[in-house]
Design a protein around this motif. Structure first.
Motif, short mmCIF file in Angstrom:
data_model
loop_
_atom_site.label_atom_id
_atom_site.label_comp_id
_atom_site.label_asym_id
_atom_site.label_seq_id
_atom_site.Cartn_x
_atom_site.Cartn_y
_atom_site.Cartn_z
N HIS A 20 0.83 -1.21 0.00
CA HIS A 20 0.00 0.00 0.00
C HIS A 20 0.87 1.26 0.00
CE1 HIS A 20 -3.34 2.68 0.88
NE2 HIS A 20 -2.66 3.17 1.91
N PHE A 21 2.05 1.14 0.59
CA PHE A 21 2.91 2.32 0.70
C PHE A 21 3.97 2.38 -0.40
CE2 PHE A 21 1.53 4.13 4.63
CZ PHE A 21 0.95 3.08 5.32
N THR A 22 3.90 1.46 -1.36
CA THR A 22 4.91 1.39 -2.40
C THR A 22 4.57 2.28 -3.59
OG1 THR A 22 5.41 -0.87 -1.79
CG2 THR A 22 6.19 -0.14 -3.93
N SER A 23 5.51 3.05 -4.05
CA SER A 23 5.34 3.88 -5.23
C SER A 23 5.50 3.04 -6.49
CB SER A 23 6.35 5.01 -5.23
OG SER A 23 6.25 5.77 -4.06
N GLY A 24 4.31 4.00 -7.34
CA GLY A 24 4.33 3.36 -8.60
C GLY A 24 5.69 3.48 -9.49
N LYS A 108 13.78 -7.21 -8.19
CA LYS A 108 13.80 -5.93 -8.91
C LYS A 108 13.20 -4.82 -8.06
CE LYS A 108 12.09 -3.81 -13.19
NZ LYS A 108 11.36 -4.06 -14.44
N ASN A 109 12.14 -5.14 -7.35
CA ASN A 109 11.51 -4.17 -6.45
C ASN A 109 10.59 -4.94 -5.51
OD1 ASN A 109 9.06 -4.61 -7.93
ND2 ASN A 109 9.72 -3.07 -9.42
N SER A 110 9.76 -4.23 -4.75
CA SER A 110 8.95 -4.90 -3.73
C SER A 110 7.88 -5.81 -4.31
CB SER A 110 8.29 -3.86 -2.83
OG SER A 110 7.36 -3.07 -3.56
N ILE A 176 12.80 4.42 -1.76
CA ILE A 176 12.16 3.90 -0.56
C ILE A 176 11.65 2.49 -0.77
CG2 ILE A 176 9.84 4.79 -1.12
CD1 ILE A 176 9.58 5.51 1.88
N ASP A 177 11.41 2.10 -2.03
CA ASP A 177 10.89 0.76 -2.29
C ASP A 177 11.90 -0.32 -1.91
OD1 ASP A 177 8.66 -0.74 -3.13
OD2 ASP A 177 9.63 -1.19 -5.04
N LEU A 178 13.18 0.03 -1.81
CA LEU A 178 14.16 -0.93 -1.33
C LEU A 178 13.74 -1.49 0.02
CD1 LEU A 178 16.99 -2.29 -1.12
CD2 LEU A 178 17.81 -0.14 -0.13
N PHE A 179 13.31 -0.63 0.92
CA PHE A 179 12.96 -1.06 2.27
C PHE A 179 11.69 -1.90 2.28
CE2 PHE A 179 15.21 2.99 2.39
CZ PHE A 179 16.34 2.62 3.11
N TYR A 180 10.74 -1.55 1.40
CA TYR A 180 9.53 -2.36 1.32
C TYR A 180 9.83 -3.74 0.75
CZ TYR A 180 6.97 1.88 2.45
OH TYR A 180 6.50 2.99 3.08
N MET A 181 10.78 -3.81 -0.19
CA MET A 181 11.17 -5.11 -0.72
C MET A 181 11.77 -5.98 0.39
SD MET A 181 13.79 -6.19 -3.80
CE MET A 181 15.27 -5.85 -2.87
N LEU A 182 12.66 -5.41 1.19
CA LEU A 182 13.27 -6.16 2.28
C LEU A 182 12.22 -6.59 3.30
CD1 LEU A 182 16.52 -4.05 2.89
CD2 LEU A 182 16.11 -5.88 1.23
N ALA A 183 11.28 -5.70 3.59
CA ALA A 183 10.21 -6.05 4.53
C ALA A 183 9.36 -7.18 3.99
CB ALA A 183 9.36 -4.82 4.83
#
Length: 659
Positions: A20-24, A108-110, A176-183
């Motif tokens: 939900h918090f990930t950019s397009g 590649k991303n989250s 910031i999507d790096l952190f969502y991918m790790l999460a």
């Protein structure tokens, strides 16, 4: 379910919240020429990560060892000289991933996380519970936060920094999507992270890695690394000489002051350091850092003390200048316990200081050789034996953990790496030989969080031997035979006895096997394999086989056959060592023109795993000049593609746990 078997409902809720918090041409140094095979109708890639060089093994000793005998205490309290308990709640071997190659190794991303990566991590945590991964290395020093998205949907992108760096690599931009991918990874597989802070400019600390890491990862962020190989800063023109340990400590003081003044960095006592390299010639030895008062000064701010070390380097070949090392000349170094004794002997006093301070001591980055490793060595079965022995001796020497480095397509030593070209099938990853070492180390200690190691004196540098205690009781033996002898003349029978009597009626034995120490194919652990180059999906293949060996109870001895070469893990207790394939696996079964998609529940959406290869054109290692772009530039680069929509309602997929 097992520790790694995450209930589907929990995965779904966690991932929905986060989304939900990930950019397009190959060089052959040995006497056996490398064979060329085909991949998807084309020639085999010649990138180092898929190297086919085969070396000539050393001749066996003229007087081979034929038998070894060990008698050990059953109770840990009666055994002398054991390690401290392995009590830090994770697999001993974790992984260190260079910042610039996250897109080749994790996702590649989250919304595009590689199933093969998840499967590999699941196999580790099936055995040990938790996997530790560090994102950093040389490229962390000039990493910068990018407030936005990249055109191709990736979370990292290389840019020319315009300034000298540790290995003159491009700066890494991350979103910031790096952190969502790790999460998202941690929501599916119990992975916990170390993140590297940029330390290039201590007049203006860039703390976004800490701010977003703590806010998004929470407890899955273990600690932050401040400074990567600072003993090399002056040599690499990152600091004006002389740059001394005292200067580094002064910069740490400035970092801590800045962190204390930053309300967005909410956890202010989870750092690791000093992460010195101890390179040859040694720049700073650990004692030079400890003498500054580093431990006492920062003890309350530290999660662990860290060092980084490789046995040797291959920088002449990597950089195109300096002495070129012929791998054949040093192959024997990786087939002897003596090199490990010499290497780790320098850290015994440091691990003692860490215990006094109540801190873990971690080998934060290591592998076969720095600057990418060696052709013919780093992917060999011999390297798997050496890295496994290396880990056992580090554990015996009171290291808490060690992280095996991953450098991308243009290094030899990767534990795993994705295909280099426009391959769309799921089964074309490559798992390096040293990943087996990490897998076995996870099984050595298991999930008890109370394993201890005792090195036994075998009398030969070719036959290191260890006893492993689980809590208060003898649990396992780890047996090595480095000798390469197809005649059978160097095969060994190892006789194991328990002081005071009482060997079991039978024991289970798991073997790590290959045809020869120079072999790069058909490596098996307990009869199972991840496959050869371009064959892996992160799942073990084949039937799990723990060999039963019957003991002579009346003589109080278990006789274990140990062929030349081989490794054996002997289970002395009643615990059934039937762990093979992880119970939590991630499968891709549907394909589109450009990419493979995950098998999903009918109520779920669909997504690619992001690994069409379209935008990955020699993304490269962290060594300068090792990758040539089509325009002739010697810096790794990313081609750009169309934008990727990450709106949850349109294109987000939730990875499904396939049991």
């Amino acid at each position: 379910m097992g520790f790694c078997s995450v209930p589907w409902s929990g995965v779904a809720l966690s991932l929905l919240w986060q989304f939900h918090f990930t950019s397009g041409g190959i060089t052959t140094y040995g006497l056996v020429p490398a064979a060329q095979t085909a991949l998807a109708g084309g020639p085999l890639p010649t990138l180092p990560a898929y190297d086919q060089t085969v070396l000539q093994p050393p001749a066996p000793p003229e007087q081979p060892v034929k038998a070894l005998t060990f008698e050990v205490q059953r109770d840990a309290a009666d055994a002398q000289g054991m390690s401290i308990p392995h009590e830090h709640g994770a697999a001993f071997y974790g992984f260190s991933i260079e910042m610039s190659v996250i897109g080749q190794t994790i996702g590649k991303n989250s919304t595009h996380i590689f199933p093969a990566f998840l499967n590999l991590m699941s196999n580790i945590c099936e055995r040990a519970g938790i996997v530790l991964i560090r994102l950093g290395g040389n490229t962390q020093e000039y990493a910068r936060f990018h407030d936005g998205v990249f055109e191709d949907g990736r979370i990292t992108q290389k840019e020319k920094s315009g300034t000298t760096q540790t290995t003159d690599t491009p700066a890494v931009m991350y979103t910031i999507d790096l952190f969502y991918m790790l999460a998202n990874v941690s929501a599916m597989v119990p992975v916990k992270w170390f993140l590297g802070l940029p330390f290039n400019d201590t007049s203006t600390f860039h703390l976004e890695m800490a701010e977003y890491g703590q806010a998004i990862l929470g407890d899955n962020l273990i600690a932050l690394q401040a400074g990567n190989e600072p003993d090399l800063y002056a040599a690499h023109e990152k600091r004006l000489p002389p740059y001394l340990p005292e200067n580094f400590v002064d910069e740490w003081h400035e970092l801590i002051k800045t962190v204390d003044e930053n309300p967005k960095v909410t956890v202010k006592n989870k750092f690791v350091g000093p992460s010195i390299s101890g390179s040859d010639p040694i720049q700073w030895n650990p004692d030079a850092v400890w003498e500054t008062g580093f431990i006492d000064t920062f003890k309350d701010r530290l999660y662990a003390l860290t060092v980084e070390r490789y046995l040797t380097h291959n920088c002449g070949a990597a950089f195109g200048s300096g002495e070129i090392v012929n791998p054949q000349d040093v192959f024997s170094w990786y087939l002897s316990h003596q090199t490990i004794l010499n290497l780790i002997g320098e850290y015994h006093s440091s691990t003692a200081l860490a215990q006094q301070a109540g801190l873990p001591f971690i080998m934060f980055e290591t592998n076969t050789a720095s600057c990418g490793g060696f052709a013919g060595i780093s992917q060999s079965y011999g390297a798997a034996l050496w890295i496994l022995d290396y880990g056992m001796y580090m554990a015996y020497s009171n290291f808490s953990n060690a992280l095996l480095h991953i450098g991308g397509q243009n290094v030899f030593y990767n534990p795993w790496v994705a295909p280099p070209t426009k391959q769309s099938t799921f089964h074309e990853w490559t798992v390096g030989s040293v990943f087996y070492s990490a897998l076995i180390m996870a099984e050595v200690f298991g999930k008890s969080n109370d394993g201890r190691v005792l090195q036994l004196e075998s009398g030969s540098v070719f036959t290191p031997t260890y006893a492993i205690y689980d809590g208060t009781t003898l649990s396992k033996f780890a047996l090595f035979n480095y000798v390469n002898d197809p005649t059978g003349a160097s095969d060994i029978v190892v006789s194991l006895s328990v002081a005071g009597g009482g060997v079991p009626q039978s024991v289970k034995v798991k073997y790590l096997l290959a045809d020869s120490v120079q072999s790069k194919t058909n490596i098996t652990w307990a009869g199972q394999t991840f496959g050869n180059n371009f064959e892996a999906d992160g799942l073990l293949k084949g039937d799990h086989n723990a060999t039963t060996v019957y003991c002579d109870v009346s003589a109080n001895v278990c006789r274990i056959p140990l062929r030349a070469p081989s490794f054996a893990l002997v289970f002395m207790d009643s615990t059934s060592p039937e762990v093979g394939q992880a119970t939590a696996t991630y499968s891709t079964t549907a394909y589109t023109k450009r990419h493979n998609t995950l098998k999903v529940d009918p109520t779920s959406l669909a997504v690619s795993n992001g690994h069409s290869g379209k935008d990955r054109v020699k993304m490269g290692s962290t060594s300068p000049g090792s990758v040539v772009a089509p325009n002739g530039a010697t810096t790794p680069y990313y081609a750009t593609g169309g934008g990727v929509s990450l709106l949850l309602s349109l294109s987000v997929i939730i990875w499904v746990l396939v049991g």
